[in-house]
Design an enzyme around this catalytic site. Sequence first.
Site, short mmCIF file in Angstrom:
data_model
loop_
_atom_site.label_atom_id
_atom_site.label_comp_id
_atom_site.label_asym_id
_atom_site.label_seq_id
_atom_site.Cartn_x
_atom_site.Cartn_y
_atom_site.Cartn_z
N ARG A 379 1.65 -11.13 8.38
CA ARG A 379 1.41 -9.94 9.20
C ARG A 379 -0.02 -9.42 8.98
O ARG A 379 -0.78 -10.01 8.21
CB ARG A 379 2.45 -8.86 8.89
CG ARG A 379 2.31 -8.26 7.51
CD ARG A 379 3.40 -7.23 7.26
NE ARG A 379 3.31 -6.68 5.93
CZ ARG A 379 4.37 -6.40 5.17
NH1 ARG A 379 5.60 -6.65 5.60
NH2 ARG A 379 4.20 -5.88 3.98
N GLU A 381 -1.77 -7.84 7.10
CA GLU A 381 -1.87 -7.28 5.77
C GLU A 381 -2.57 -8.34 4.89
O GLU A 381 -3.75 -8.31 4.73
CB GLU A 381 -0.49 -6.88 5.24
CG GLU A 381 -0.59 -5.93 4.08
CD GLU A 381 0.46 -4.83 4.07
OE1 GLU A 381 1.15 -4.61 5.06
OE2 GLU A 381 0.57 -4.17 3.02
N ASP A 388 2.21 -6.49 -6.69
CA ASP A 388 2.92 -7.73 -6.42
C ASP A 388 2.53 -8.80 -7.43
O ASP A 388 3.37 -9.52 -7.98
CB ASP A 388 2.63 -8.21 -4.99
CG ASP A 388 2.99 -7.16 -3.94
OD1 ASP A 388 2.61 -5.99 -4.12
OD2 ASP A 388 3.64 -7.52 -2.94
N TRP A 445 1.30 -0.92 -10.18
CA TRP A 445 0.30 -1.60 -9.35
C TRP A 445 -1.01 -1.66 -10.14
O TRP A 445 -1.50 -2.75 -10.47
CB TRP A 445 0.14 -0.86 -8.01
CG TRP A 445 1.09 -1.35 -6.96
CD1 TRP A 445 0.75 -2.10 -5.86
CD2 TRP A 445 2.51 -1.18 -6.89
NE1 TRP A 445 1.88 -2.39 -5.13
CE2 TRP A 445 2.96 -1.84 -5.73
CE3 TRP A 445 3.45 -0.54 -7.70
CZ2 TRP A 445 4.31 -1.88 -5.36
CZ3 TRP A 445 4.79 -0.57 -7.33
CH2 TRP A 445 5.21 -1.23 -6.19
N GLU A 656 10.54 -10.43 1.36
CA GLU A 656 10.05 -9.15 0.86
C GLU A 656 11.20 -8.21 0.52
O GLU A 656 11.14 -7.43 -0.42
CB GLU A 656 9.17 -8.50 1.94
CG GLU A 656 8.67 -7.11 1.61
CD GLU A 656 7.72 -6.56 2.67
OE1 GLU A 656 7.84 -6.97 3.83
OE2 GLU A 656 6.87 -5.73 2.32
C1 BGC Z 1 2.90 -4.60 0.74
C2 BGC Z 1 3.34 -4.74 -0.66
C3 BGC Z 1 2.84 -3.65 -1.49
C4 BGC Z 1 3.34 -2.36 -0.91
C5 BGC Z 1 2.86 -1.19 -1.68
C6 BGC Z 1 3.35 -3.27 1.27
O1 BGC Z 1 2.88 -3.05 2.55
O2 BGC Z 1 3.30 -5.65 1.53
O3 BGC Z 1 4.01 -5.78 -1.08
O4 BGC Z 1 2.99 -3.78 -2.83
O5 BGC Z 1 2.98 -2.22 0.44
O6 BGC Z 1 3.81 -0.27 -1.70
#
Ligand code: BGC
Length: 808
Positions: A379, A381, A388, A445, A656
């Site tokens: 996508r 992103e 992650d 994070w 996801e």
């Molecule tokens: C991403 C993630 C990320 C998260 C943060 C998402 O849009 O795909 O995996 O860690 O946002 O909250």
Amino acid sequence: QVQVWDNRGNASGWSLPAHWEMGLLQPADWKTRWITPDLAEDPQESNPAPMLRRTFTVKGSVARARLYATAMGLYQLELNGRRVGADCLAPGWTAYDFRFQYQTYDVTDQVRPGENCLGALLGDGWFRGRLSWTRHRNSYGEKLALLAQLVITYADGSSEVVGSDEKWKAATGPILASDLYMGETYDARLERPGWSQPGYDDREWRGVTILPPPAARLTASAPSVRRIEEIKPVRLLKTPAGDTVLDMGQNMVGWLRFQVTAPAGTTITLRHAEVLDKAGNLYTENLRGADQTIRYTARGGGPETFEPHFTFQGFRYVAISGWPGEPALGAFTGVVVHSALAPAGAFSCSDPLINQLQHNIVWGQKGNFVDIPTDCPQRDERLGWTGDTQVFARTACFNFDCATFYTKWLADLALDQQDDGAVPHVSPDVIAHRERKGHSAAAGWADAAVVVPWTVYLSYGDRRILERQYPSMKAWVEYMRRAAGDRYLWNTGDTFGDWLAFATIDPGYPGATTDKDLIQTAYFAHSTDLLGETARVLGRQGDAADYAELSAKIRAAFLKEFVTPNGRLASNTQTAYALALAFDLLPESLRPRAAERLAADVRKFKHLTTGFLGTPVLCKVLSDTGHLDEAYLLLNRKEYPSWLYPVTQGATTIWERWDGQKPDGTFQDKGMNSFNHYAYGAIGEWLYRVVAGIDLDPEQPAYKHILIQPRPGGGLTSAEASLRTMYGRVASSWELKDGRMVLQVEIPANTSATVRLPHAQPGQVTESGQPLRTAPGISAVRQADDAVSAELGSGSYTFAYPLGGKPS
Ligand code: BGC
């Protein structure tokens, strides 16, 4: 070349020779200039990809030739009509404000005496293509540019440099638009045959402009993205909506190569998607604004082969339109691209569904290791989300050799860190960069700044990663210390919590069931501990003492704020208990009770309720605290929510969300529903470390001292794993048969191991048929609880014994 001697005096053969050479270390080593093509462009749109060329004369016989190159944007080089190197998407993505990578190519065989020609294609890439969900262009600049330097060393020892300078010519050609998210539009009728060869008529071409050098440094490249493997489609379907759709049989990342014979001007369109919907139609809504569309217009007159240049797609299905006649499967090949890392580990067991899970984890890693560790590859992103990779890093280091990959990424993360120590949500930090403002930092994070270097150190044993990252690690912990103040509870700022947890109170904010401030303070303690350990490894005694003291204060605050005297946590969730136990936040006296509460919760729900932060530690905590059965219950569950539910739905990568596609066939929220997201794949490390039982000893990292401690259970009858470590191959493979356990172990030279044989009695264990106590290479046999432990030197061992009661 390397040769090793083992503890029994045996010598190995010699390894194949390896070689290295120095790169360009100083700015002054670059004798050429950045150039940008003189082409009229619209900065708001994707523009045709520039083609650049320059001829030069080679004056004698060449001993060696090296080509060094980088770009603002992406580049592909050609020399005398042939592609240079095998890199894709070069120069890769770094924090471009601070540094660009350059690649080095050996082109000795490609230059020839007399006239030569260097050509370059440029693409938008991360530099100025669309990035993030905003799909903004020009994140780092509006103009593409090339820096290239060809160093020719003649047989007589003299040398010469040619490269980017004012003598280049520029034009556009067949690539009309190319964008990482959107795809590529190519008109083969606009090709310029011979454009990168001498003798091509470039009189109509425009010139180039020399750019002042950017402030960013140039640095040698980590392993580039390459075409790693090819897969063939498994079937061609007609969807109810009437689309002709190719099924690759695997959710993959890269692109399609195809061969077509079509009349000139025929346009073929390929639309890529990860899944089909309930009705069997191509489903693209979860791609949000990423079109992932290839448009190819044929030149006509014969079979023509195409693959795109400056884009990649995340897909399993491809809808084909405009194809002349019925497409044949054989015309298509899936080209799988990712960072060229050496495969390191393998895991398999007696359950095919778990083996498919392992496959899905590995493919999730492939697809999301495209130069940087991303959240997802499809996508709009595809960003370097820190959380992650924080949870996935240990698993990643089992599957592939990730040392250089993470070393590169961590350098950018440190550069992206703010002056106050805040670590960005994504690195390279295109979001803060774009908005030109600071960002807040999120628990779990931002902790990637500490956890990932520590994981790399544990896995590969090179202290330099800790030395280099130390200021960044420390700045992050100091940020939390300031934010927490003298109560030692960190509860300010925006944070994602246990993102995408199974159960949520507030549907607008997934992950809200476990108190966020509990998670924040837990991570504050965890990163402080790892930083203290790092200080100890680096011999920084003052810091080690300081962080030990800080850690004790955070623990005391955590206990007071979140734990009752009987060991109940303020948030009664699996994630709260799992984090408190994983990060050792409870006094010894409360651990068993907290662990029992966690296990009871698992038994009550019969499934996990965790999200991005709780899930990765859940099984490990259970198996470490005497609740192996509950851990296997979670692993073996096939209904939603579980790791195997997607497997039963035919997943070939990690999803996801636990319910990306629901049992009734409908999809989760299209705004956030990737089918290739490695975060939940963090269970992988438990498969290696606990099920197969290969683990390391933090006191002697990089598997210098190996722990072999398999934990059979969950109805498995066998499991095996192997890992290529810095010292050589480690393997552990067990089988339960006729009431006996057989464990085969391989320990490389220059290491030692402690093996733990579960449910064994010392007198009943044999090694290669001999009683354990007298078998060669084995010392210090001990009985510990319901297990026997022994110390091993290098070699191959086969242990066998009757099972003393437990697992079935
Ligand atoms: C991403 C993630 C990320 C998260 C943060 C998402 O849009 O795909 O995996 O860690 O946002 O909250």
